[in-house]
Structures are given as structure tokens and as C-alpha cells.
Write a protein that holds these residues in place. Structure first.
Motif, PDB file in Angstrom:
ATOM      1  N   ARG A  47       0.824  -1.216   0.000  1.00 16.54           N
ATOM      2  CA  ARG A  47       0.000   0.000   0.000  1.00 16.54           C
ATOM      3  C   ARG A  47       0.854   1.260   0.000  1.00 16.54           C
ATOM      4  N   LEU A  48       1.994   1.220   0.679  1.00 15.64           N
ATOM      5  CA  LEU A  48       2.858   2.393   0.796  1.00 15.64           C
ATOM      6  C   LEU A  48       3.821   2.557  -0.379  1.00 15.64           C
ATOM      7  N   SER A  49       3.720   1.692  -1.360  1.00 18.34           N
ATOM      8  CA  SER A  49       4.645   1.735  -2.496  1.00 18.34           C
ATOM      9  C   SER A  49       4.397   2.958  -3.380  1.00 18.34           C
ATOM     10  N   PRO A  50       5.434   3.401  -4.081  1.00 16.99           N
ATOM     11  CA  PRO A  50       5.289   4.560  -4.966  1.00 16.99           C
ATOM     12  C   PRO A  50       4.595   4.206  -6.269  1.00 16.99           C
ATOM     13  N   SER A  51       4.073   5.230  -6.923  1.00 16.23           N
ATOM     14  CA  SER A  51       3.466   5.051  -8.245  1.00 16.23           C
ATOM     15  C   SER A  51       3.617   6.350  -9.024  1.00 16.23           C
ATOM     16  N   SER A  52       3.519   6.264 -10.335  1.00 12.43           N
ATOM     17  CA  SER A  52       3.675   7.439 -11.183  1.00 12.43           C
ATOM     18  C   SER A  52       2.595   8.475 -10.863  1.00 12.43           C
ATOM     19  N   PHE A  53       3.019   9.697 -10.577  1.00 16.23           N
ATOM     20  CA  PHE A  53       2.141  10.791 -10.189  1.00 16.23           C
ATOM     21  C   PHE A  53       1.407  10.519  -8.870  1.00 16.23           C
ATOM     22  N   GLY A  54       1.739   9.400  -8.216  1.00 14.27           N
ATOM     23  CA  GLY A  54       1.064   9.040  -6.973  1.00 14.27           C
ATOM     24  C   GLY A  54      -0.365   8.592  -7.168  1.00 14.27           C
ATOM     25  N   PHE A  55      -0.687   8.034  -8.364  1.00 18.86           N
ATOM     26  CA  PHE A  55      -2.073   7.704  -8.680  1.00 18.86           C
ATOM     27  C   PHE A  55      -2.475   6.265  -8.347  1.00 18.86           C
ATOM     28  N   GLU A  56      -1.555   5.461  -7.847  1.00 16.91           N
ATOM     29  CA  GLU A  56      -1.867   4.121  -7.313  1.00 16.91           C
ATOM     30  C   GLU A  56      -2.823   3.325  -8.215  1.00 16.91           C
ATOM     31  N   PRO A  57      -2.397   2.953  -9.413  1.00 18.24           N
ATOM     32  CA  PRO A  57      -3.317   2.296 -10.348  1.00 18.24           C
ATOM     33  C   PRO A  57      -3.495   0.805 -10.074  1.00 18.24           C
ATOM     34  N   TRP A  58      -3.753   0.442  -8.830  1.00 17.39           N
ATOM     35  CA  TRP A  58      -3.802  -0.976  -8.486  1.00 17.39           C
ATOM     36  C   TRP A  58      -4.861  -1.300  -7.434  1.00 17.39           C
ATOM     37  N   ASP A 105     -12.953  10.250 -13.472  1.00 14.42           N
ATOM     38  CA  ASP A 105     -13.415  10.400 -12.092  1.00 14.42           C
ATOM     39  C   ASP A 105     -12.373   9.869 -11.118  1.00 14.42           C
ATOM     40  N   TYR A 106     -11.693   8.779 -11.504  1.00 18.59           N
ATOM     41  CA  TYR A 106     -10.707   8.185 -10.601  1.00 18.59           C
ATOM     42  C   TYR A 106      -9.537   9.136 -10.360  1.00 18.59           C
ATOM     43  N   ILE A 107      -8.936   9.657 -11.437  1.00 15.80           N
ATOM     44  CA  ILE A 107      -7.773  10.536 -11.304  1.00 15.80           C
ATOM     45  C   ILE A 107      -8.146  11.823 -10.583  1.00 15.80           C
ATOM     46  N   GLN A 108      -9.272  12.411 -10.966  1.00 18.33           N
ATOM     47  CA  GLN A 108      -9.699  13.634 -10.308  1.00 18.33           C
ATOM     48  C   GLN A 108     -10.012  13.391  -8.834  1.00 18.33           C
ATOM     49  N   GLY A 109     -10.602  12.230  -8.544  1.00 19.43           N
ATOM     50  CA  GLY A 109     -10.896  11.877  -7.151  1.00 19.43           C
ATOM     51  C   GLY A 109      -9.631  11.643  -6.341  1.00 19.43           C
ATOM     52  N   MET A 110      -8.620  11.027  -6.962  1.00 22.61           N
ATOM     53  CA  MET A 110      -7.346  10.812  -6.277  1.00 22.61           C
ATOM     54  C   MET A 110      -6.728  12.146  -5.869  1.00 22.61           C
ATOM     55  N   MET A 111      -6.726  13.106  -6.780  1.00 28.18           N
ATOM     56  CA  MET A 111      -6.122  14.399  -6.462  1.00 28.18           C
ATOM     57  C   MET A 111      -6.922  15.156  -5.415  1.00 28.18           C
ATOM     58  N   ARG A 112      -8.232  15.045  -5.501  1.00 25.92           N
ATOM     59  CA  ARG A 112      -9.096  15.809  -4.604  1.00 25.92           C
ATOM     60  C   ARG A 112      -9.222  15.146  -3.224  1.00 25.92           C
ATOM     61  N   GLU A 113      -9.479  13.831  -3.199  1.00 26.60           N
ATOM     62  CA  GLU A 113      -9.843  13.174  -1.951  1.00 26.60           C
ATOM     63  C   GLU A 113      -8.682  12.473  -1.258  1.00 26.60           C
ATOM     64  N   VAL A 114      -7.707  11.971  -2.028  1.00 22.19           N
ATOM     65  CA  VAL A 114      -6.585  11.259  -1.423  1.00 22.19           C
ATOM     66  C   VAL A 114      -5.378  12.175  -1.257  1.00 22.19           C
ATOM     67  N   GLN A 115      -4.973  12.824  -2.335  1.00 13.92           N
ATOM     68  CA  GLN A 115      -3.819  13.716  -2.278  1.00 13.92           C
ATOM     69  C   GLN A 115      -4.170  15.076  -1.685  1.00 13.92           C
ATOM     70  N   LYS A 116      -5.489  15.364  -1.649  1.00 16.58           N
ATOM     71  CA  LYS A 116      -6.009  16.588  -1.027  1.00 16.58           C
ATOM     72  C   LYS A 116      -5.321  17.848  -1.574  1.00 16.58           C
ATOM     73  N   LEU A 117      -5.243  17.920  -2.891  1.00 20.32           N
ATOM     74  CA  LEU A 117      -4.625  19.071  -3.538  1.00 20.32           C
ATOM     75  C   LEU A 117      -5.622  20.220  -3.647  1.00 20.32           C
ATOM     76  N   PRO A 118      -5.173  21.452  -3.441  1.00 21.43           N
ATOM     77  CA  PRO A 118      -6.050  22.601  -3.701  1.00 21.43           C
ATOM     78  C   PRO A 118      -6.461  22.592  -5.171  1.00 21.43           C
ATOM     79  N   PRO A 119      -7.629  23.137  -5.493  1.00 18.87           N
ATOM     80  CA  PRO A 119      -8.140  23.082  -6.871  1.00 18.87           C
ATOM     81  C   PRO A 119      -7.157  23.578  -7.917  1.00 18.87           C
TER      82      PRO A 119
END
Length: 228
Positions: A47-58, A105-119
Motif C-alpha cells: 500500500r505504501l509503495s510509490p506510483s507514477s504521479f502518486g495515482f496508485e493504479p492498483w 473520475d478516478y484521477i480527479q478523485g485521487m487528487m481531490r480526496e486522497v492527495q487533497k490538492l487545492p483546486p
């Protein structure tokens, strides 16, 4: 005050010993089970492994149901001995191209809900990522290449989990020997995988070896390392 995070230094020889210890275990001791705590630790390193852009495609699917293992068996020629004997059998799924598109929806949700990036940060990252898909790696529009890019990333948690297991004396075996379409059909039929969003990337079995393996063989460092 120095707030730099530190971790205790690990013994290099012990780490290398774990790499020497690890091998692709073909047959496990079916009478021995990995504890819930130990397998939780293994999964956490994935779970803690790295991924490209931090998008965890798994997604990690732990198959403990004997009936499901039996249904996978005819289509997993590389796991004929591992499926019946492994303490824990893990399927690693990769996200389908539709989920990995910049505007999904997945990528946008990752940035918004997991990575918690400002808009505004999320918008900039989305543009960079879109350019990466279209120009840098030329993935957009090539469904197979896009999926395989996600699959390549799943090998990061795969390797980390196998190494973590070896560090605590647990054996493993990575497996690519299977009929992808038929395995995916079984998983879809069982309601385990939504083929609209996931495909099978690889499998890995965990447990305790039933016997000692032959000596590890590898090319020398001089054969695989070049300094420029």
C-alpha cells in the motif's frame, strides 16, 4: 529544533541476506499459515509503495476462498503447485485506461480526496499529467500500452511485498503464467473484479517453503551495471 524524520539504521548484511533467502517458491508447506499481523505488514508495504504521479493504479485481492482458488487453477498454469499450498494468494489488479485518463473520475478523485490538492494545484497537475500521456510516453489512444503502463507500476508493490516477506522469513512466488482473459472472466463471474475498471496484472503466492531451493543464480554486477 530539528524536525527531520529518521528511522533506525538497518543492518545491510541482514537486508542482503533476505534477498539471498528469497526465491520463487514452487511448493509451500500447506500446514503452515502466515499470521494476520505478518500478512497485514506485507500488505502495508504494498500500500505504501510509490506510483507514477502518486495515482496508485492498483488493487490487491487476497484469495483465501478454496472454491475460488479451484476455479482459478485451470487457467493459472504457473500456479499449479502454489494455488493449493500457499498460505495466502494475492492477485494484483491494474486500472483500465478509462480510469487513468487525466479527466477521469478516478484521477480527479485521487487528487481531490486522497492527495487533497487545492483546486488550482490539481488543475496544474492534471494538465502536466495529460501532457505526459499524450506526448512524453504517447500512451493516450493506445489502450494496450496504457494498460501495460499501469501493469508496470504494479510491480513496485509486488517487489516491495516480496522483499518485506523475506525480511521476516516468509516465502513468496511471483506468477505471470496464466490465461489473462479466462482469469478475468472468472473474477468477473465471481463478482470479484469489475472489468470496466480493472484487469489482472500478476499474481503472487505467500507462505513457507516445503523444501530448500537450489542455489540462487544471477549475473555478476559487472554484467548488469554500467557507470557512465
Amino acid at each position: 529544533m530539528d524536525n527531520t524524520s529518521t528511522i533506525p539504521a538497518l543492518d545491510k548484511q541482514q537486508i542482503l541476506a533476505a534477498y539471498e533467502y528469497r526465491h520463487a517458491t514452487k511448493v509451500f508447506d500447506g500446514s503452515r499459515r502466515i499470521s494476520e499481523e505478518d500478512f497485514g505488514f506485507i500488505l502495508e508495504t504494498g500500500r505504501l509503495s510509490p506510483s507514477s504521479f502518486g495515482f496508485e493504479p492498483w488493487k490487491f485481492v487476497v484469495v483465501q476462498n478454496p472454491a475460488v482458488r479451484q476455479k482459478l487453477l485451470p487457467y493459472a498454469w504457473g500456479a499449479q503447485k502454489q494455488l493449493p499450498t500457499a498460505s495466502h494468494f494475492l492477485l494484483i489488479l491494474a486500472r483500465q485506461p478509462r480510469d487513468m485518463a487525466a479527466g477521469s473520475d478516478y484521477i480527479q478523485g485521487m487528487m481531490r480526496e486522497v492527495q487533497k490538492l487545492p483546486p488550482e494545484i490539481a488543475e496544474g497537475k492534471s494538465q502536466v499529467y495529460d501532457g505526459f500521456l499524450k506526448s512524453d510516453f504517447e500512451l493516450e489512444g493506445n489502450e494496450r500500452a496504457m494498460f501495460e503502463w499501469g501493469v508496470r507500476q504494479t510491480y513496485l508493490p509486488l517487489g516491495n511485498m516480496m522483499t518485506a516477506a523475506a525480511l521476516i522469513g516468509i516465502d513468496s512466488c511471483p506468477i505471470e503464467g496464466f490465461d489473462k482473459q479466462k482469469i478475468e472472466q472468472v473474477l468477473a463471474d465471481e463478482g470479484i473484479m469489475d472489468p470496466e475498471h480493472f484487469g489482472i496484472a500478476c499474481m503472487v503466492a505467500f507462505g513457507y517453503r516445503a523444501g530448500e531451493p537450489r542455489a540462487k543464480t544471477r549475473q555478476t554486477a559487472a554484467q548488469v551495471v554500467e557507470w557512465v
